[in-house]
Design a protein around this motif. Structure first.
Motif, PDB file in Angstrom:
ATOM      1  N   ASP A 175       0.857  -1.179   0.000  1.00  0.00           N
ATOM      2  CA  ASP A 175       0.000   0.000   0.000  1.00  0.00           C
ATOM      3  C   ASP A 175       0.899   1.237   0.000  1.00  0.00           C
ATOM      4  O   ASP A 175       2.103   1.155   0.270  1.00  0.00           O
ATOM      5  CB  ASP A 175      -0.881  -0.057   1.257  1.00  0.00           C
ATOM      6  CG  ASP A 175      -1.675   1.205   1.476  1.00  0.00           C
ATOM      7  OD1 ASP A 175      -2.358   1.649   0.537  1.00  0.00           O
ATOM      8  OD2 ASP A 175      -1.598   1.761   2.600  1.00  0.00           O
ATOM      9  N   GLY A 196      -5.427   2.676  -2.975  1.00  0.00           N
ATOM     10  CA  GLY A 196      -6.758   3.216  -3.244  1.00  0.00           C
ATOM     11  C   GLY A 196      -6.701   4.427  -4.149  1.00  0.00           C
ATOM     12  O   GLY A 196      -7.728   4.876  -4.663  1.00  0.00           O
ATOM     13  N   ASN A 254      -8.239   0.674  -5.321  1.00  0.00           N
ATOM     14  CA  ASN A 254      -8.624  -0.519  -4.548  1.00  0.00           C
ATOM     15  C   ASN A 254      -8.885  -1.739  -5.415  1.00  0.00           C
ATOM     16  O   ASN A 254      -9.757  -2.552  -5.115  1.00  0.00           O
ATOM     17  CB  ASN A 254      -9.854  -0.227  -3.683  1.00  0.00           C
ATOM     18  CG  ASN A 254      -9.554   0.728  -2.552  1.00  0.00           C
ATOM     19  OD1 ASN A 254      -8.439   0.766  -2.037  1.00  0.00           O
ATOM     20  ND2 ASN A 254     -10.543   1.519  -2.161  1.00  0.00           N
ATOM     21  N   THR A 259     -15.339  -0.397   1.639  1.00  0.00           N
ATOM     22  CA  THR A 259     -14.155  -0.331   2.489  1.00  0.00           C
ATOM     23  C   THR A 259     -13.880   1.124   2.798  1.00  0.00           C
ATOM     24  O   THR A 259     -14.633   2.024   2.421  1.00  0.00           O
ATOM     25  CB  THR A 259     -12.950  -1.009   1.806  1.00  0.00           C
ATOM     26  OG1 THR A 259     -11.905  -1.154   2.757  1.00  0.00           O
ATOM     27  CG2 THR A 259     -12.452  -0.218   0.607  1.00  0.00           C
ATOM     28  N   SER A 298     -10.281   3.992   3.720  1.00  0.00           N
ATOM     29  CA  SER A 298      -8.859   4.208   3.966  1.00  0.00           C
ATOM     30  C   SER A 298      -8.586   5.595   4.532  1.00  0.00           C
ATOM     31  O   SER A 298      -7.444   5.919   4.828  1.00  0.00           O
ATOM     32  CB  SER A 298      -8.057   4.021   2.671  1.00  0.00           C
ATOM     33  OG  SER A 298      -8.483   4.925   1.668  1.00  0.00           O
ATOM     34  N   SER A 306     -11.426  -5.952  -4.976  1.00  0.00           N
ATOM     35  CA  SER A 306     -10.615  -5.474  -3.860  1.00  0.00           C
ATOM     36  C   SER A 306      -9.160  -5.457  -4.297  1.00  0.00           C
ATOM     37  O   SER A 306      -8.814  -5.949  -5.382  1.00  0.00           O
ATOM     38  CB  SER A 306     -10.770  -6.390  -2.635  1.00  0.00           C
ATOM     39  OG  SER A 306     -10.175  -7.659  -2.883  1.00  0.00           O
ATOM     40  N   LYS A 307      -8.320  -4.920  -3.452  1.00  0.00           N
ATOM     41  CA  LYS A 307      -6.887  -4.996  -3.734  1.00  0.00           C
ATOM     42  C   LYS A 307      -6.463  -6.457  -3.909  1.00  0.00           C
ATOM     43  O   LYS A 307      -5.677  -6.787  -4.792  1.00  0.00           O
ATOM     44  CB  LYS A 307      -6.095  -4.356  -2.597  1.00  0.00           C
ATOM     45  CG  LYS A 307      -6.221  -2.845  -2.496  1.00  0.00           C
ATOM     46  CD  LYS A 307      -5.318  -2.315  -1.396  1.00  0.00           C
ATOM     47  CE  LYS A 307      -5.348  -0.799  -1.321  1.00  0.00           C
ATOM     48  NZ  LYS A 307      -4.383  -0.258  -0.333  1.00  0.00           N
ATOM     49  N   ASN A 322      -9.010  -1.053   3.874  1.00  0.00           N
ATOM     50  CA  ASN A 322      -8.973  -1.436   2.463  1.00  0.00           C
ATOM     51  C   ASN A 322      -7.795  -2.346   2.129  1.00  0.00           C
ATOM     52  O   ASN A 322      -7.687  -2.840   1.010  1.00  0.00           O
ATOM     53  CB  ASN A 322      -8.973  -0.208   1.552  1.00  0.00           C
ATOM     54  CG  ASN A 322      -7.720   0.637   1.665  1.00  0.00           C
ATOM     55  OD1 ASN A 322      -7.099   0.725   2.728  1.00  0.00           O
ATOM     56  ND2 ASN A 322      -7.337   1.280   0.574  1.00  0.00           N
ATOM     57  N   ASP A 323      -6.919  -2.592   3.107  1.00  0.00           N
ATOM     58  CA  ASP A 323      -5.807  -3.531   2.915  1.00  0.00           C
ATOM     59  C   ASP A 323      -6.094  -4.915   3.496  1.00  0.00           C
ATOM     60  O   ASP A 323      -5.293  -5.842   3.297  1.00  0.00           O
ATOM     61  CB  ASP A 323      -4.533  -2.992   3.593  1.00  0.00           C
ATOM     62  CG  ASP A 323      -4.060  -1.691   2.996  1.00  0.00           C
ATOM     63  OD1 ASP A 323      -3.955  -1.620   1.758  1.00  0.00           O
ATOM     64  OD2 ASP A 323      -3.802  -0.734   3.765  1.00  0.00           O
TER      65      ASP A 323
END
Length: 288
Positions: free
Chosen positions: A19, A54, A77, A190, A192, A206-207, A233-234
């Motif tokens: 990230d 993101g 993301n 999500t 961040s 998603s990531k 978000n991770d």
């Protein structure tokens, strides 16, 4: 300063996924000299490095000079893969369908009155009049979400990468919980940001989902990946990778998802682990 904590790096590491904000970048949004050197050393040692963020591709200038090899970054993301060697050109898109985005808007307006929205398109961001303005995007269109998502002819508009939802009164985690309960069957939610700002992607996007696809194309398994992150978000990415580290400054959800913990972003926590990985590779008799 917090040092890297177990687990040890994987014996067959091939890819580093990190990230940016709150993780690789310091709080002043710079990449330290130590981290720049660690990234370059990792690439020289044959490890691929993916930035997984993101951020939209147009905000990747903070690290574009430090992308080596393939030059790809996973942005928004997981909604887009950008080629930073080609001015951030999007090479893959996993969009949020406009009809789903409209359903999310209607659902959140009812569940959390006062919610305002922004729409991140593949071509740029646009937002509602009461949404906090994006000073980095002065050319944005300002209109209600329904108008921003409208297409004169279905299928002709730019892909929607994500929908952003902001609430001025709810706490960030309460807003995320409320949105997930109200509309979690429609899309992926999500966050961040330290504020009550939610990021809404297409179902299953998603990531982690896009990183998994990029790794599969390269014949790389989760066990061969080490990931770094700090925010909700991770979480999926930290769980997916065979080895993962939450930053010393991480949100509790990221700490719970990761298999290890490293120093904070301002203490170069990503570089701490990369240096350890490379040192163990150079150790005679090491399994790495």
């Amino acid at each position: 300063m917090t040092s890297a904590i177990d687990p040890p790096p994987p014996a067959a590491l091939r890819l580093i996924a990190t990230d940016l904000d709150g993780t690789l970048l310091r709080d002043d949004k710079t990449v330290s000299d130590r981290t720049v050197a660690a990234l370059a050393a990792a690439e020289k040692a044959g490890l691929e490095v993916f930035f997984v963020t993101g951020r939209p591709a147009r905000w990747m200038d903070v690290v574009s000079d430090h992308v080596h090899g393939h030059g790809l970054a996973i942005c928004a993301n997981g909604a887009a893969v950008a080629d930073l060697h080609a001015d951030g050109k999007l090479v893959k898109v996993h969009p949020l369908e406009r009809d789903i985005a409209l359903d999310v808007v209607r659902t959140l307006r009812a569940a959390a009155p006062g919610t305002s929205f922004a729409v991140e398109l593949a071509t740029g961001i646009h937002y509602e009049p009461v949404y906090p303005p994006f000073h980095l995007d002065p050319g944005a269109t300002v209109a209600i979400a329904e108008k921003l998502l409208h297409e004169e002819t279905p299928g002709t508009g730019a892909p929607v990468l994500k929908l952003l939802a902001h609430h001025a009164e709810l706490t960030p985690d309460d807003f995320l919980d409320l949105a997930g309960t109200a509309a979690g069957d429609l899309a992926s939610f999500t966050r961040s940001s330290p504020t009550a700002l939610l990021e809404v992607s297409g179902p299953g996007v998603s990531k982690a989902s896009t990183l998994a696809l990029c790794c599969a194309e390269r014949g790389i398994s989760p066990a061969e990946v080490v990931a770094f992150g700090d925010m909700p978000n991770d979480v999926e990415m930290l769980r997916w990778a065979g080895t993962s580290y939450a930053m010393g400054n991480a949100h509790p959800a990221a700490l719970a998802a990761a298999s290890g913990r490293t120093a904070s972003n301002d203490d170069d926590g990503v570089a701490v682990v990369i240096e350890r990985i490379l040192a163990e590779r150079r150790t005679p008799g090491s399994a790495l």
